[in-house]
Enzyme design. Structure first.
Site, PDB file in Angstrom:
ATOM      1  N   THR A   1       0.473  -0.968  -0.323  1.00 41.59           N
ATOM      2  CA  THR A   1      -0.347  -0.428   0.039  1.00 41.59           C
ATOM      3  C   THR A   1       1.035   1.481  -0.146  1.00 41.59           C
ATOM      4  OG1 THR A   1      -1.401  -1.258   1.286  1.00 41.59           O
ATOM      5  CG2 THR A   1      -2.016   0.742   1.089  1.00 41.59           C
TER       6      THR A   1
ATOM      7  N   ARG B   1     -10.987 -10.605  -1.732  1.00 44.96           N
ATOM      8  CA  ARG B   1     -11.002  -9.876  -0.589  1.00 44.96           C
ATOM      9  C   ARG B   1     -10.673  -8.429  -0.709  1.00 44.96           C
ATOM     10  NH1 ARG B   1      -6.384  -6.689   1.475  1.00 44.96           N
ATOM     11  NH2 ARG B   1      -5.834  -7.829   3.504  1.00 44.96           N
ATOM     12  N   VAL B   2     -11.451  -7.331   0.428  1.00 48.92           N
ATOM     13  CA  VAL B   2     -11.005  -6.443   0.121  1.00 48.92           C
ATOM     14  C   VAL B   2     -10.341  -6.541   1.558  1.00 48.92           C
ATOM     15  CG1 VAL B   2     -12.159  -4.337  -0.037  1.00 48.92           C
ATOM     16  CG2 VAL B   2     -13.099  -5.752  -1.626  1.00 48.92           C
ATOM     17  N   GLY B   3      -9.293  -5.172   1.194  1.00 47.78           N
ATOM     18  CA  GLY B   3      -9.101  -4.847   2.474  1.00 47.78           C
ATOM     19  C   GLY B   3      -9.349  -3.565   2.791  1.00 47.78           C
ATOM     20  N   ASP B   4      -8.260  -2.745   3.803  1.00 44.52           N
ATOM     21  CA  ASP B   4      -8.744  -1.432   3.939  1.00 44.52           C
ATOM     22  C   ASP B   4      -8.615  -0.213   3.841  1.00 44.52           C
ATOM     23  OD1 ASP B   4      -6.235  -1.991   4.583  1.00 44.52           O
ATOM     24  OD2 ASP B   4      -6.132   0.280   6.412  1.00 44.52           O
TER      25      ASP B   4
ATOM     26  N   THR C   1      -1.796   2.153   5.936  1.00 41.19           N
ATOM     27  CA  THR C   1      -1.200   1.119   5.158  1.00 41.19           C
ATOM     28  C   THR C   1      -0.728  -0.720   6.271  1.00 41.19           C
ATOM     29  OG1 THR C   1       2.045   1.821   5.822  1.00 41.19           O
ATOM     30  CG2 THR C   1       0.738   2.443   3.930  1.00 41.19           C
ATOM     31  N   GLY C   2      -0.282  -1.522   5.896  1.00 47.08           N
ATOM     32  CA  GLY C   2      -0.529  -3.261   6.078  1.00 47.08           C
ATOM     33  C   GLY C   2      -1.420  -3.928   6.828  1.00 47.08           C
TER      34      GLY C   2
ATOM     35  N   GLY D   1      -5.500  -4.784   6.880  1.00 48.85           N
ATOM     36  CA  GLY D   1      -6.007  -3.771   6.337  1.00 48.85           C
ATOM     37  C   GLY D   1      -7.188  -5.195   7.510  1.00 48.85           C
TER      38      GLY D   1
HETATM   39  N1  GLY Z   1      -3.692  -2.446   3.874  1.00 47.72           N
HETATM   40  C1  GLY Z   1      -3.639  -2.881   2.867  1.00 47.72           C
HETATM   41  C2  GLY Z   1      -4.423  -4.502   2.989  1.00 47.72           C
HETATM   42  O1  GLY Z   1      -4.525  -4.597   3.942  1.00 47.72           O
HETATM   43  O2  GLY Z   1      -4.839  -4.778   1.610  1.00 47.72           O
END
Ligand code: GLY
Length: 351
Positions: A197, A225-228, A248-249, A251
């Site tokens: 990210t 899959r959707v992250g943050d 970042t990191g 999610g």
């Molecule tokens: N922060 C990026 C993710 O987890 O997709």
């Protein structure tokens, strides 16, 4: 005025205020300094964004132009073109942006085949009555706006994915030829892994704040899959009266705490960006402790996550669960990397 006309004209038009798109009215009382902050992979983004801000750009134009450099970079395997793919070898991108002066936001998730998801996120914000488009709908929307569909999987990312796939146990794929098996029969491999990210936040000459976050997300993820990163309040939050925060990191931990929003709220209560980031990070840690699989035997978290924040006065801060780790900042004087505050020292088992 009918709804459609109101939506097209916006609040400024409806109230008779004249605001050119892109450049917003100056805040006469603005006494702060300009600043752009980004994750460690964003040094070129902060340089580009600050150059645009100095030339009078709105912070949103500036930060999106900044992250576009990294989205197009085949060597950054956590963002855009060249990002590590999902478990089926397909690159799926997430992004969102938020514009402080209008408190408007746009986002795309699980978008395939489009190199600049941040630009599509912005168009969702500007050209629809929605905030988030996903998957095929997001792709069709991007194509309707003239974006070219292209293969985002570079050879480097494909080889990393293939290595990951071949190294998985109990299937019909043989392990990669060039590695020996260890005693347990597992291939001893160095496989690139990322939650990756880039986030970028800017404060412009008019005292306006905007931000953007963009990513290829978790490497080898389950498709869909959707992250943050595309979720407002998680991967990014902006309040033009207070400040902005991006992340970042991992999610998943961010999604469960909506920590970017929380950090902006901490700043609203008077915390500095640095203290607000640390308070948000500690909240994530406190909640993660409730789930044993998120913690290692030594009591440290089994994941990494970072927060970056700026406030209305141009102050900034960043912190990370594990470090040392750098972030990028143009503080109005100089573009440079700086060490983020962190809670735990790196170890090899941290993802
Ligand atoms: N922060 C990026 C993710 O987890 O997709």
């Amino acid at each position: 005025m009918d709804r459609r006309k109101f939506l097209k004209t916006g609040v400024a038009g409806a109230t008779g205020l004249m605001m050119a798109p892109g450049i917003k009215a100056a805040t006469p009382s603005f006494k702060g300094r300009t600043v752009v902050i980004s994750s460690g992979n964003g040094l070129r983004a902060t340089a580009q964004a600050m150059e645009l801000i100095r030339n009078g750009s709105d912070a949103l134009d500036a930060v999106i132009a900044g992250v576009n450099i990294v989205e197009a970079d085949p060597d950054d395997m956590s963002v855009g073109y060249g990002g590590l793919p999902n478990e089926e070898g397909v690159v799926e991108l997430d992004s969102c942006c938020m514009h402080g002066p209008t408190h408007n936001a746009g986002a795309v998730a699980a978008l395939q085949g489009i190199k600049y998801p941040s630009r599509v996120a912005r168009l969702v914000m500007e050209r629809t009555d929605h905030v988030l488009l996903v998957g095929q709908g997001a792709l069709r929307f991007a194509k309707a706006h003239g974006f070219k569909e292209e293969n985002l999987l570079t050879d480097k990312a494909r080889k990393a994915w293939l290595r990951w796939k071949e190294a998985r146990p109990d299937d019909d794929w043989f392990p990669p030829e060039d590695v020996d098996k260890d005693k347990k029969g597992k291939a001893a491999l160095d496989i690139p892994f990322t939650y990756g990210t880039i986030t970028c936040l800017g404060l412009d000459l008019n005292g306006n704040i905007s931000g953007v976050t963009t990513t290829s997300g978790l490497s080898y993820k389950i498709p869909g899959r959707v992250g943050d990163s595309p979720i407002i309040g998680a991967g990014l939050y902006v309040d033009n009266e207070v400040g902005a925060c991006g992340s970042t990191g991992r999610g998943e931990e961010n999604l469960k705490n909506l920590t970017s929003h929380l950090i902006v709220e901490f700043m609203r209560q008077g915390m500095t960006p640095q203290n607000a980031c640390m308070a948000g990070l500690k909240r994530v840690l406190e909640k993660a402790r409730l789930m044993p699989r998120l913690m290692k035997k030594n009591g440290h978290p089994a994941f990494n996550i970072q927060y970056y924040a700026i406030n209305k006065a141009g102050e900034f801060g960043a912190c990370s669960m594990y470090g040392p780790v750098r972030f990028a900042v143009h503080d109005g004087q100089e573009n440079h990397h700086q060490q983020a505050e962190y809670l735990f020292e790196w170890d090899k088992k941290t993802r």
